[in-house]
Design an enzyme around this catalytic site. Structure first.
Site, PDB file in Angstrom:
ATOM      1  N   CYS A 179       0.846  -1.196   0.000  1.00 40.36           N
ATOM      2  CA  CYS A 179       0.000   0.000   0.000  1.00 40.36           C
ATOM      3  C   CYS A 179       0.891   1.259   0.000  1.00 40.36           C
ATOM      4  CB  CYS A 179      -0.954  -0.051   1.180  1.00 40.36           C
ATOM      5  SG  CYS A 179      -2.216   1.233   1.215  1.00 40.36           S
ATOM      6  N   ASP A 214      -9.490  -3.527  -7.218  1.00 45.23           N
ATOM      7  CA  ASP A 214      -9.095  -2.550  -6.194  1.00 45.23           C
ATOM      8  C   ASP A 214      -9.903  -1.265  -6.352  1.00 45.23           C
ATOM      9  OD1 ASP A 214      -7.737  -0.671  -4.560  1.00 45.23           O
ATOM     10  OD2 ASP A 214      -5.844  -1.713  -4.837  1.00 45.23           O
ATOM     11  N   HIS A 243      -8.131  -4.217  -2.778  1.00 46.52           N
ATOM     12  CA  HIS A 243      -6.970  -3.586  -2.161  1.00 46.52           C
ATOM     13  C   HIS A 243      -6.560  -4.366  -0.913  1.00 46.52           C
ATOM     14  CE1 HIS A 243      -4.256  -0.201  -1.873  1.00 46.52           C
ATOM     15  NE2 HIS A 243      -4.491  -0.122  -0.570  1.00 46.52           N
TER      16      HIS A 243
END
Length: 233
Positions: free
Chosen positions: A121, A169, A200
């Site tokens: 991330c 995502d 995600h």
């Protein structure tokens, strides 16, 4: 739990740096770079997994200047709060911390045959930025949200580089992932893997709202294979 805590020297002072050592006591180095959730049980688990593979793992605390010791829950409220806290984050300062951690690893007597970066991330974006800075021996980037907007930097990357994304995502449009796929296709030493059924943070096994066990297992097998080829322990 980390094997020990080192002192990381930075241009604005020093910071505690958790370090995990493999059973052998030595191996290649990896900087593990956090998500917006901080150094939590998930990240510690990843560090333990990498140490079990034979790597010396260090995790810089990127939010320490404005939220020392930060970690959040992995639910809707936790995501909201983590995004609020991460709004104070300076990416340039974070990259500096990552590169300082990389240099620290390289200077350790326990680290052999090079050192790389692996991030998720927020950390996935920083792993790519570190690769573009030209210093790691390998870089692995999981669902970095700024990668697509910074693809011009790919030309600066000379180390082996692996990207992971989820095809579903909601924070990274599939069109952005496609742009990364197209750029990687013509860049030697780079590869990209898209888990089309995943969203995600699909590797985060302590976040039920994100975790996709099947996609995570596939991506982790690709990750460990890449490590064995490019930075073997």
């Amino acid at each position: 739990m980390p094997t020990r805590t080192d002192q990381l020297r930075l241009d604005d002072g020093t910071a505690g740096l958790p370090v995990w050592l493999p059973a052998s006591g030595r191996g290649p180095g990896l900087v593990l770079i956090q998500e917006i959730f901080g150094l939590d049980a998930y990240l510690a688990g990843v560090a333990e997994d990498l140490a079990a593979l034979g790597y010396v793992v260090a995790v810089p605390e990127l939010f320490r200047r404005f939220a020392p010791g930060w970690s959040s829950a992995h639910d809707e409220a936790g995501v909201t709060r983590a995004m609020e806290v991460s709004g104070a984050f300076d990416p340039a300062r974070g990259l500096s911390d990552v590169l300082a951690t990389l240099a620290h690893l390289r200077a350790l007597p326990e680290v052999t045959t090079g050192a790389g970066v692996l991030g998720f991330c927020l950390g996935g974006s920083l792993a790519f930025s570190a690769a573009a800075a030209g210093t790691p021996d390998i870089a692995i980037s999981f669902y970095g949200s700024t990668v697509a907007s910074d693809l011009a930097s790919l030309a600066e990357v000379t180390c082996p580089l692996q990207f992971h994304f989820g095809g579903q995502d909601p924070f990274i449009p599939r069109s952005d992932v496609r742009a990364v796929e197209e750029a990687v296709a013509s860049h030697p030493g780079a590869e990209i893997h898209v888990q089309e059924d995943a969203g995600h943070a699909f590797h985060n096994n302590v976040a039920p709202m994100f975790h996709n066990p099947e996609a995570a297992a596939r991506a982790w097998e690709l990750t460990t294979g890449f490590l064995r080829r490019a930075l073997p322990a």
